[in-house]
Design a protein around this motif. Structure first.
Motif, mmCIF file in Angstrom:
data_model
loop_
_atom_site.group_PDB
_atom_site.id
_atom_site.type_symbol
_atom_site.label_atom_id
_atom_site.label_comp_id
_atom_site.label_asym_id
_atom_site.label_seq_id
_atom_site.Cartn_x
_atom_site.Cartn_y
_atom_site.Cartn_z
ATOM 1 N N ARG A 72 33.490 23.435 52.987
ATOM 2 C CA ARG A 72 34.841 23.672 53.492
ATOM 3 C C ARG A 72 34.981 23.104 54.914
ATOM 4 O O ARG A 72 35.668 23.666 55.748
ATOM 5 C CB ARG A 72 35.162 25.170 53.469
ATOM 6 C CG ARG A 72 35.216 25.761 52.057
ATOM 7 C CD ARG A 72 35.941 27.076 52.028
ATOM 8 N NE ARG A 72 35.842 27.752 50.740
ATOM 9 C CZ ARG A 72 36.635 27.489 49.694
ATOM 10 N NH1 ARG A 72 37.547 26.570 49.778
ATOM 11 N NH2 ARG A 72 36.478 28.175 48.575
ATOM 12 N N THR A 126 41.680 23.286 41.675
ATOM 13 C CA THR A 126 41.409 24.662 42.082
ATOM 14 C C THR A 126 41.427 25.553 40.851
ATOM 15 O O THR A 126 42.289 25.402 39.982
ATOM 16 C CB THR A 126 42.422 25.216 43.113
ATOM 17 O OG1 THR A 126 42.297 26.649 43.148
ATOM 18 C CG2 THR A 126 43.856 24.882 42.783
ATOM 19 N N VAL A 127 40.476 26.459 40.793
ATOM 20 C CA VAL A 127 40.493 27.434 39.695
ATOM 21 C C VAL A 127 41.699 28.360 39.824
ATOM 22 O O VAL A 127 42.121 28.968 38.845
ATOM 23 C CB VAL A 127 39.193 28.285 39.642
ATOM 24 C CG1 VAL A 127 37.998 27.446 39.237
ATOM 25 C CG2 VAL A 127 38.948 29.032 40.938
ATOM 26 N N ASP A 128 42.249 28.464 41.034
ATOM 27 C CA ASP A 128 43.326 29.437 41.275
ATOM 28 C C ASP A 128 44.658 29.028 40.634
ATOM 29 O O ASP A 128 45.531 29.867 40.459
ATOM 30 C CB ASP A 128 43.562 29.613 42.785
ATOM 31 C CG ASP A 128 42.305 30.035 43.522
ATOM 32 O OD1 ASP A 128 41.441 30.667 42.901
ATOM 33 O OD2 ASP A 128 42.193 29.720 44.725
ATOM 34 N N MET A 170 39.112 36.096 40.480
ATOM 35 C CA MET A 170 39.497 35.281 41.639
ATOM 36 C C MET A 170 40.977 34.922 41.591
ATOM 37 O O MET A 170 41.695 35.323 40.674
ATOM 38 C CB MET A 170 38.646 34.018 41.678
ATOM 39 C CG MET A 170 37.276 34.232 42.257
ATOM 40 S SD MET A 170 36.418 32.651 42.406
ATOM 41 C CE MET A 170 35.073 33.140 43.494
ATOM 42 N N GLY A 171 41.398 34.115 42.541
ATOM 43 C CA GLY A 171 42.793 33.654 42.534
ATOM 44 C C GLY A 171 43.390 33.503 43.913
ATOM 45 O O GLY A 171 44.532 33.086 44.058
ATOM 46 N N ARG A 172 42.640 33.907 44.921
ATOM 47 C CA ARG A 172 43.139 33.900 46.296
ATOM 48 C C ARG A 172 44.438 34.700 46.376
ATOM 49 O O ARG A 172 44.458 35.818 45.886
ATOM 50 C CB ARG A 172 43.308 32.466 46.798
ATOM 51 C CG ARG A 172 42.898 32.299 48.242
ATOM 52 C CD ARG A 172 43.134 30.922 48.727
ATOM 53 N NE ARG A 172 41.981 30.054 48.576
ATOM 54 C CZ ARG A 172 40.861 30.146 49.280
ATOM 55 N NH1 ARG A 172 40.714 31.080 50.181
ATOM 56 N NH2 ARG A 172 39.885 29.303 49.091
ATOM 57 N N GLU A 222 41.859 39.264 43.134
ATOM 58 C CA GLU A 222 41.186 39.569 44.402
ATOM 59 C C GLU A 222 42.150 39.741 45.578
ATOM 60 O O GLU A 222 41.865 40.477 46.508
ATOM 61 C CB GLU A 222 40.153 38.485 44.722
ATOM 62 C CG GLU A 222 40.767 37.095 44.877
ATOM 63 C CD GLU A 222 39.755 36.010 45.207
ATOM 64 O OE1 GLU A 222 38.554 36.303 45.301
ATOM 65 O OE2 GLU A 222 40.186 34.849 45.370
ATOM 66 N N PHE A 246 38.367 36.761 50.345
ATOM 67 C CA PHE A 246 38.612 37.956 49.544
ATOM 68 C C PHE A 246 37.350 38.460 48.842
ATOM 69 O O PHE A 246 36.346 37.770 48.753
ATOM 70 C CB PHE A 246 39.678 37.668 48.478
ATOM 71 C CG PHE A 246 41.055 37.465 49.032
ATOM 72 C CD1 PHE A 246 41.713 38.501 49.677
ATOM 73 C CD2 PHE A 246 41.696 36.242 48.910
ATOM 74 C CE1 PHE A 246 42.996 38.315 50.189
ATOM 75 C CE2 PHE A 246 42.978 36.048 49.418
ATOM 76 C CZ PHE A 246 43.621 37.086 50.054
ATOM 77 N N HIS A 272 31.898 34.320 41.651
ATOM 78 C CA HIS A 272 31.673 32.887 41.453
ATOM 79 C C HIS A 272 31.250 32.514 40.042
ATOM 80 O O HIS A 272 31.211 31.319 39.713
ATOM 81 C CB HIS A 272 30.651 32.387 42.477
ATOM 82 C CG HIS A 272 31.193 32.434 43.872
ATOM 83 N ND1 HIS A 272 31.130 33.561 44.645
ATOM 84 C CD2 HIS A 272 31.857 31.502 44.606
ATOM 85 C CE1 HIS A 272 31.711 33.315 45.813
ATOM 86 N NE2 HIS A 272 32.161 32.085 45.815
ATOM 87 N N ARG A 275 33.582 30.222 38.504
ATOM 88 C CA ARG A 275 33.662 28.832 38.972
ATOM 89 C C ARG A 275 32.506 27.970 38.506
ATOM 90 O O ARG A 275 32.612 26.742 38.467
ATOM 91 C CB ARG A 275 33.688 28.814 40.500
ATOM 92 C CG ARG A 275 35.050 28.909 41.042
ATOM 93 C CD ARG A 275 35.235 28.568 42.486
ATOM 94 N NE ARG A 275 34.119 28.202 43.284
ATOM 95 C CZ ARG A 275 33.997 28.504 44.575
ATOM 96 N NH1 ARG A 275 34.929 29.211 45.171
ATOM 97 N NH2 ARG A 275 32.973 28.092 45.275
HETATM 98 O O1 F6P Z 1 40.004 28.736 45.898
HETATM 99 C C1 F6P Z 1 39.026 28.960 44.948
HETATM 100 C C2 F6P Z 1 38.285 30.229 45.220
HETATM 101 O O2 F6P Z 1 37.335 30.420 44.200
HETATM 102 C C3 F6P Z 1 39.155 31.475 45.382
HETATM 103 O O3 F6P Z 1 39.560 32.016 44.149
HETATM 104 C C4 F6P Z 1 38.241 32.361 46.174
HETATM 105 O O4 F6P Z 1 38.965 33.299 46.939
HETATM 106 C C5 F6P Z 1 37.529 31.400 47.071
HETATM 107 O O5 F6P Z 1 37.594 30.141 46.453
HETATM 108 C C6 F6P Z 1 36.084 31.769 47.337
HETATM 109 O O6 F6P Z 1 35.574 30.857 48.228
HETATM 110 P P1 F6P Z 1 34.036 30.744 48.602
HETATM 111 O O7 F6P Z 1 33.342 30.067 47.460
HETATM 112 O O8 F6P Z 1 34.018 29.914 49.822
HETATM 113 O O9 F6P Z 1 33.525 32.128 48.782
#
Ligand code: F6P
Length: 342
Positions: A72, A126-128, A170-172, A222, A246, A272, A275
């Protein structure tokens, strides 16, 4: 042309299929040469990359994660002149264009670089599924499949023990994964940030299912917070782009339900797991199509734009469309799901 590819932000099933689509079509039709920047923008900033000949992408379309790595990193962090660093490293390696595969943070950075004169095209991921500029993002379908299978399993163990199972997905700040997986698994209540239920409402649905002899399944996104939650009900750290990191709402909610209703309640955070792993067939096809369209976009001078799914067609739209608005669950989708609660 010589083109740099990067994957940035959270990984997502289908990233490798995009890379494969770009490289095979670029090699076959345009005799392009490719490099892959390692770990997203970090690789561009630190000039850390690998060559990406066609043989390197052999068979990767079905593999999860990203062969390039991701991070990131933000080239504009702490007032850095990211564009100047990127331009310097592109010149050093004779790179003509960058294909940036990522979510809103990545595409925001891509657009800033484009505005500073860097030739960039975007591929949304994005999975979201929270990008308004495309109907679906690859990775979302896989995440929903994974979550649905997990929810089915939770229902079985919940039934055996006569417990309320609270599952966090997940989903932000949007509820797409929760809505789709919850509906697929027949959840008794789905909690999403767009339409925040109160604690009493959640408990009413749980109790109704319980009273019919069912083991209640609560799916919670989340980013959800109950409408009537006291201040600091949940607190989160911020990531590099200043967004909340989150995780944990299910663990807070389950004891509240248990206390209010006296029904043993257990929390599971899928995290995760949603993902990782192989992309579904749907996501492999979508990401391959986006990859082959992205290389066309480069050759058509479509810089400052990204490829996108509209209906069943792949089109291209300005990068600004991706960063201007978040795609939230609309009222009609909420209404058709929530009528089934309880
Ligand atoms: O944006 C994708 C996502 O998986 C969100 O659903 C989640 O909040 C975030 O990324 C988690 O990020 P990280 O892998 O940096 O913890």
């Amino acid at each position: 042309m010589k083109i740099g590819i990067l994957t940035s932000g959270g990984d997502c099933p289908g990233l490798n299929a995009v890379i494969r689509g770009v490289v095979i079509k670029g090699d076959k039709l345009f005799e392009d040469e490719f490099i892959g920047y390692k770990d997203g923008w970090r690789g561009v900033i630190e000039n850390d990359w690998m060559t990406l000949p066609r043989r390197r992408v052999r068979g990767i379309g079905r593999i999860g994660g990203t062969i390039l790595g991701t991070s990131r990193s933000n080239p504009f962090k702490d007032g850095e002149d990211g564009a100047e660093i990127v331009r310097r490293h592109m010149d050093e390696n004779d790179i003509d264009a960058i294909i940036a595969i990522g979510g809103d943070g990545t595409l925001y950075t891509a657009n800033r670089l484009f505005e500073a004169g860097i030739p960039v095209v975007g591929v949304p991921k994005t999975v979201d599924n929270d990008l308004d500029a495309t109907d679906y993002t690859f990775g979302f379908n896989t995440a929903v499949e994974v979550a649905t299978e997990a929810l089915d399993r939770l229902r079985m163990t919940g039934d055996s023990h006569h417990r309320c199972m609270v599952a966090e997905v997940m989903g932000r700040s949007v509820g797409w994964i929760a809505l789709h997986s919850g509906m697929a698994a027949g959840a008794h209540v789905i909690c999403i940030p767009e339409f925040p239920l109160s604690i009493d409402e959640i408990c009413t649905y749980v109790k109704r299912a319980w009273d019919r002899g069912r083991a209640p399944l609560v799916v919670v996104a989340e980013g959800f917070i109950p409408r009537d939650a006291p201040e600091n009900f949940m607190t989160y750290e911020l990531d590099e782009f200043g967004r909340p990191r989150f995780g944990g709402i299910a663990e807070t909610l389950a004891p509240v339900i248990e206390k209010q209703l006296g029904i043993e309640s257990r929390a599971t955070v899928l995290g995760h797991i949603q993902r990782g792993g192989e992309p579904t067939g749907y996501d492999r096809v979508l990401s391959t199509r986006l990859g082959t369209a992205a290389i066309d976009l480069v050759h058509n001078n479509g810089f400052g734009r990204m490829v996108s799914l509209r209906g069943t067609d792949i089109v291209d739209v300005p990068l600004t469309d991706a960063i201007d608005s978040v795609k939230s669950v609309p009222q009609d989708r909420w209404d058709e799901a929530s009528v089934l609660f309880g």
